[in-house]
Scaffold this motif. Structure first.
Motif, PDB file in Angstrom:
ATOM      1  N   GLN A  43     -15.584  15.782  10.863  1.00  0.00           N
ATOM      2  CA  GLN A  43     -16.488  14.635  10.774  1.00  0.00           C
ATOM      3  C   GLN A  43     -17.904  15.012  11.201  1.00  0.00           C
ATOM      4  O   GLN A  43     -18.775  14.143  11.303  1.00  0.00           O
ATOM      5  N   LEU A  44     -18.119  16.312  11.476  1.00  0.00           N
ATOM      6  CA  LEU A  44     -19.415  16.848  11.935  1.00  0.00           C
ATOM      7  C   LEU A  44     -19.820  16.261  13.282  1.00  0.00           C
ATOM      8  O   LEU A  44     -21.011  16.180  13.602  1.00  0.00           O
ATOM      9  N   CYS A  45     -18.838  15.865  14.069  1.00  0.00           N
ATOM     10  CA  CYS A  45     -19.072  15.279  15.393  1.00  0.00           C
ATOM     11  C   CYS A  45     -18.121  15.929  16.399  1.00  0.00           C
ATOM     12  O   CYS A  45     -17.122  15.313  16.809  1.00  0.00           O
ATOM     13  N   PRO A  46     -18.391  17.170  16.807  1.00  0.00           N
ATOM     14  CA  PRO A  46     -17.462  17.839  17.727  1.00  0.00           C
ATOM     15  C   PRO A  46     -17.373  17.117  19.066  1.00  0.00           C
ATOM     16  O   PRO A  46     -18.313  16.463  19.505  1.00  0.00           O
ATOM     17  N   VAL A  47     -16.221  17.232  19.699  1.00  0.00           N
ATOM     18  CA  VAL A  47     -16.016  16.622  21.007  1.00  0.00           C
ATOM     19  C   VAL A  47     -16.913  17.312  22.028  1.00  0.00           C
ATOM     20  O   VAL A  47     -17.076  18.541  22.005  1.00  0.00           O
ATOM     21  N   LEU A  48     -17.506  16.537  22.908  1.00  0.00           N
ATOM     22  CA  LEU A  48     -18.349  17.089  23.956  1.00  0.00           C
ATOM     23  C   LEU A  48     -17.514  18.007  24.850  1.00  0.00           C
ATOM     24  O   LEU A  48     -16.419  17.635  25.285  1.00  0.00           O
ATOM     25  N   GLY A  49     -18.021  19.203  25.098  1.00  0.00           N
ATOM     26  CA  GLY A  49     -17.287  20.170  25.899  1.00  0.00           C
ATOM     27  C   GLY A  49     -16.320  21.024  25.104  1.00  0.00           C
ATOM     28  O   GLY A  49     -15.535  21.782  25.684  1.00  0.00           O
ATOM     29  N   ASP A  50     -16.360  20.923  23.779  1.00  0.00           N
ATOM     30  CA  ASP A  50     -15.503  21.751  22.926  1.00  0.00           C
ATOM     31  C   ASP A  50     -16.186  23.098  22.713  1.00  0.00           C
ATOM     32  O   ASP A  50     -17.074  23.230  21.861  1.00  0.00           O
ATOM     33  N   HIS A  51     -15.759  24.087  23.476  1.00  0.00           N
ATOM     34  CA  HIS A  51     -16.353  25.423  23.390  1.00  0.00           C
ATOM     35  C   HIS A  51     -15.549  26.341  22.474  1.00  0.00           C
ATOM     36  O   HIS A  51     -15.728  27.562  22.502  1.00  0.00           O
ATOM     37  N   THR A  52     -14.667  25.757  21.676  1.00  0.00           N
ATOM     38  CA  THR A  52     -13.841  26.541  20.752  1.00  0.00           C
ATOM     39  C   THR A  52     -14.194  26.265  19.293  1.00  0.00           C
ATOM     40  O   THR A  52     -14.410  27.190  18.509  1.00  0.00           O
ATOM     41  N   TYR A  53     -14.296  24.992  18.929  1.00  0.00           N
ATOM     42  CA  TYR A  53     -14.468  24.635  17.523  1.00  0.00           C
ATOM     43  C   TYR A  53     -15.848  24.079  17.173  1.00  0.00           C
ATOM     44  O   TYR A  53     -16.184  23.970  15.996  1.00  0.00           O
ATOM     45  N   SER A  54     -16.650  23.728  18.165  1.00  0.00           N
ATOM     46  CA  SER A  54     -17.938  23.086  17.868  1.00  0.00           C
ATOM     47  C   SER A  54     -18.891  24.007  17.119  1.00  0.00           C
ATOM     48  O   SER A  54     -19.786  23.534  16.407  1.00  0.00           O
ATOM     49  N   ALA A  55     -18.717  25.317  17.236  1.00  0.00           N
ATOM     50  CA  ALA A  55     -19.597  26.257  16.531  1.00  0.00           C
ATOM     51  C   ALA A  55     -19.449  26.169  15.020  1.00  0.00           C
ATOM     52  O   ALA A  55     -20.298  26.687  14.272  1.00  0.00           O
ATOM     53  N   ARG A  56     -18.409  25.507  14.541  1.00  0.00           N
ATOM     54  CA  ARG A  56     -18.215  25.365  13.091  1.00  0.00           C
ATOM     55  C   ARG A  56     -19.159  24.344  12.473  1.00  0.00           C
ATOM     56  O   ARG A  56     -19.204  24.211  11.254  1.00  0.00           O
ATOM     57  N   VAL A  57     -19.876  23.598  13.317  1.00  0.00           N
ATOM     58  CA  VAL A  57     -20.844  22.623  12.814  1.00  0.00           C
ATOM     59  C   VAL A  57     -22.245  23.225  12.951  1.00  0.00           C
ATOM     60  O   VAL A  57     -22.717  23.485  14.052  1.00  0.00           O
ATOM     61  N   GLY A  58     -22.887  23.476  11.812  1.00  0.00           N
ATOM     62  CA  GLY A  58     -24.244  24.005  11.810  1.00  0.00           C
ATOM     63  C   GLY A  58     -25.261  22.908  11.538  1.00  0.00           C
ATOM     64  O   GLY A  58     -24.913  21.815  11.085  1.00  0.00           O
ATOM     65  N   THR A  59     -26.532  23.194  11.821  1.00  0.00           N
ATOM     66  CA  THR A  59     -27.602  22.221  11.617  1.00  0.00           C
ATOM     67  C   THR A  59     -28.810  22.903  10.987  1.00  0.00           C
ATOM     68  O   THR A  59     -29.249  23.958  11.461  1.00  0.00           O
ATOM     69  N   VAL A  60     -29.345  22.314   9.930  1.00  0.00           N
ATOM     70  CA  VAL A  60     -30.572  22.785   9.290  1.00  0.00           C
ATOM     71  C   VAL A  60     -31.462  21.576   9.037  1.00  0.00           C
ATOM     72  O   VAL A  60     -31.045  20.624   8.365  1.00  0.00           O
ATOM     73  N   LEU A  61     -32.667  21.596   9.623  1.00  0.00           N
ATOM     74  CA  LEU A  61     -33.625  20.503   9.474  1.00  0.00           C
ATOM     75  C   LEU A  61     -32.997  19.146   9.831  1.00  0.00           C
ATOM     76  O   LEU A  61     -33.221  18.136   9.152  1.00  0.00           O
ATOM     77  N   GLY A  62     -32.205  19.171  10.892  1.00  0.00           N
ATOM     78  CA  GLY A  62     -31.601  17.939  11.375  1.00  0.00           C
ATOM     79  C   GLY A  62     -30.362  17.493  10.627  1.00  0.00           C
ATOM     80  O   GLY A  62     -29.756  16.489  10.990  1.00  0.00           O
ATOM     81  N   GLN A  63     -29.990  18.223   9.573  1.00  0.00           N
ATOM     82  CA  GLN A  63     -28.807  17.868   8.798  1.00  0.00           C
ATOM     83  C   GLN A  63     -27.631  18.764   9.190  1.00  0.00           C
ATOM     84  O   GLN A  63     -27.769  19.984   9.262  1.00  0.00           O
ATOM     85  N   ARG A  64     -26.498  18.148   9.453  1.00  0.00           N
ATOM     86  CA  ARG A  64     -25.321  18.912   9.864  1.00  0.00           C
ATOM     87  C   ARG A  64     -24.474  19.294   8.658  1.00  0.00           C
ATOM     88  O   ARG A  64     -24.407  18.576   7.668  1.00  0.00           O
ATOM     89  N   PHE A  65     -23.812  20.439   8.766  1.00  0.00           N
ATOM     90  CA  PHE A  65     -22.921  20.889   7.706  1.00  0.00           C
ATOM     91  C   PHE A  65     -21.811  21.726   8.338  1.00  0.00           C
ATOM     92  O   PHE A  65     -21.911  22.192   9.474  1.00  0.00           O
ATOM     93  N   LEU A  66     -20.737  21.907   7.580  1.00  0.00           N
ATOM     94  CA  LEU A  66     -19.559  22.611   8.071  1.00  0.00           C
ATOM     95  C   LEU A  66     -19.631  24.086   7.691  1.00  0.00           C
ATOM     96  O   LEU A  66     -19.869  24.442   6.541  1.00  0.00           O
ATOM     97  N   LEU A  67     -19.437  24.947   8.693  1.00  0.00           N
ATOM     98  CA  LEU A  67     -19.406  26.385   8.474  1.00  0.00           C
ATOM     99  C   LEU A  67     -17.969  26.846   8.238  1.00  0.00           C
ATOM    100  O   LEU A  67     -17.028  26.215   8.728  1.00  0.00           O
TER     101      LEU A  67
END
Length: 333
Positions: free
Chosen positions: A236-260
Motif C-alpha cells: 500500500q506504499l505505507c510501511p509500518v513505522l519501525g519496519d527496518h526489514t521491508y520499508s526499503a521496498r518503498v521508493g520516492t521520487v519527487l514526492g511520489q512513492r513507488f514499489l521497488l
C-alpha cells in the motif's frame, strides 16, 4: 484446564494474563503502567486514552536487549494477573520450562497456541492443557476457513493508504535473500507455485486516524504468513513505522512513492524525513532503533460452551506506541 495468555511488550519482555477454562480475566497491572481487559462481545466497548508528558525516553516501555533469562522468567511470572484460568538464544520458547515451574504447573508443559512475529507487541496465547490447546487451535482454524477474523492489530504507518478501508489480497513466498528469509510478492501464481510454498494471503485494513503524513491503521489478517501485515502495508506504499526489514521496498521520487523489486532491495534501517523526525522528537540515530509499531490489540477466544459468544481480550498499547500516537496527534478509541 487452563491456558496462559500473556502480552509481549517488545519481543523481549512479556506481560499479560493467565486464562482458565471459564475464560475469565480480571484486574490490571496498574503499578506497571499497563491494564488488562476481557469482556464478552455483547458488552459495550469503552475508550481507553493515555495522556501526560512525553518524558525523556524516546521509546518508553522498551527494555534493554541485555535481559537475562531470570529477568524474563520473573517478568512473565509477576505479570500474571489471574490464575483462574534455538539453543542459547533468549526467546519466549526458551524460557517456557522455567515459566511453567515458576507458575507451579509441575510437569505440565506450556505450549504456544497463538503468537505474532517476534518484533510485534501484543497478545501471546499459551496453554498447559493439551485438550484446551486442541480446542483453541480448532477454533482458530475454523474461523480462518469461514473468513472470520479473530485477531485485530493496530499499526502506525509512514504514509496514508489511498483508501480508508479495504482488503489486501496477494500471493507471497519466502525467499532467501542475503542470508535472510524474506517474504516476497508472487504475481499470478501457478498451481506449481502453490505446491512449492507460495501462499495466497488476505488482510482487511481500516484507517482509524491520520496526521503528520502518518496513519493509525486497524489490520485483521485472515491468513497466516511470515511478516504478512508488514508486506501488505508496503504494497500500500505505507510501511509500518519501525519496519527496518521491508520499508526499503518503498521508493520516492519527487514526492511520489513507488514499489521497488523485492529481490533487489536489501533490508535496511527505515529512513524518515526530517519533518516526521521533528514531530516524533527523535534524532536519526534514535529513529534507527525505533521498534516496530505493530501491536496485536484484540484476540477472540471460544466461549465456555460451543454456542457461547466468543470472549474478547484486549491488550493496551505499549508506552512507546502511545507516545508515538501522542506526538502525531493520533488517538485510538
Amino acid at each position: 484446564k487452563r491456558a496462559v495468555l500473556v502480552r509481549e511488550m517488545d519481543g523481549r519482555r512479556v506481560s499479560g494474563w493467565v486464562w482458565r477454562r471459564r475464560l475469565t480475566v480480571r484486574a490490571a497491572l496498574e503499578d506497571a503502567g499497563f491494564g488488562t481487559e476481557a469482556r464478552n462481545q455483547n458488552q459495550p466497548r469503552g475508550s481507553r486514552q493515555r495522556s501526560g508528558p512525553l518524558g525523556d525516553q524516546p521509546f518508553p516501555g522498551l527494555l534493554s536487549k541485555n535481559l537475562s533469562r531470570e529477568e524474563l522468567v520473573d517478568a512473565l511470572r509477576t505479570a500474571v494477573v489471574d490464575r483462574k484460568g534455538k539453543p542459547g538464544e533468549l526467546t519466549l520458547l526458551s524460557v517456557l520450562p522455567e515459566l511453567s515451574q515458576s507458575l507451579g504447573l509441575g510437569d505440565r508443559e506450556l505450549q504456544v497456541v497463538r503468537a505474532s512475529g517476534k518484533e510485534t507487541s501484543g497478545l501471546v496465547l499459551l496453554s498447559s492443557c493439551p485438550q484446551m490447546t486442541s480446542r483453541l487451535q480448532k477454533f482458530f482454524i475454523h474461523a480462518r476457513r469461514a473468513q472470520r477474523p479473530t485477531a485485530t492489530y493496530c499499526a502506525v504507518t509512514n504514509g496514508i493508504p489511498a483508501t480508508s478501508e479495504g482488503k489486501i489480497q496477494t500471493a507471497l513466498k519466502l525467499e532467501h535473500i542475503d542470508g535472510v528469509n524474506l517474504s516476497v510478492l508472487v504475481k499470478a501464481p501457478s498451481r506449481k507455485d502453490i505446491l512449492e510454498g507460495v501462499k495466497k494471503t488476505l488482510s482487511h485494513f481500516r484507517v482509524l486516524a491520520t496526521g503528520s503524513g502518518c496513519a493509525l491503521v486497524q489490520l485483521q489478517p485472515l491468513t497466516v504468513f511470515s511478516s504478512q501485515l508488514q508486506v501488505h502495508m508496503v504494497l500500500q506504499l505505507c510501511p509500518v513505522l519501525g519496519d527496518h526489514t521491508y520499508s526499503a521496498r518503498v521508493g520516492t521520487v519527487l514526492g511520489q512513492r513507488f514499489l521497488l523489486p523485492a529481490e533487489s532491495t536489501k533490508p535496511q534501517t527505515q529512513v524518515l524525513d526530517e519533518a516526521l523526525l521533528r514531530r516524533l522528537q527523535l534524532t536519526p540515530s534514535q529513529a534507527a532503533q525505533m521498534p516496530l509499531h505493530l501491536h496485536l490489540h484484540r484476540l477472540l477466544l471460544p466461549g465456555t460452551r460451543a454456542r457461547d459468544t466468543p470472549i474478547e481480550l484486549l491488550a493496551p498499547l505499549p508506552p512507546y506506541f502511545s507516545r508515538t500516537l501522542q506526538c502525531l496527534g493520533l488517538c485510538l478509541q
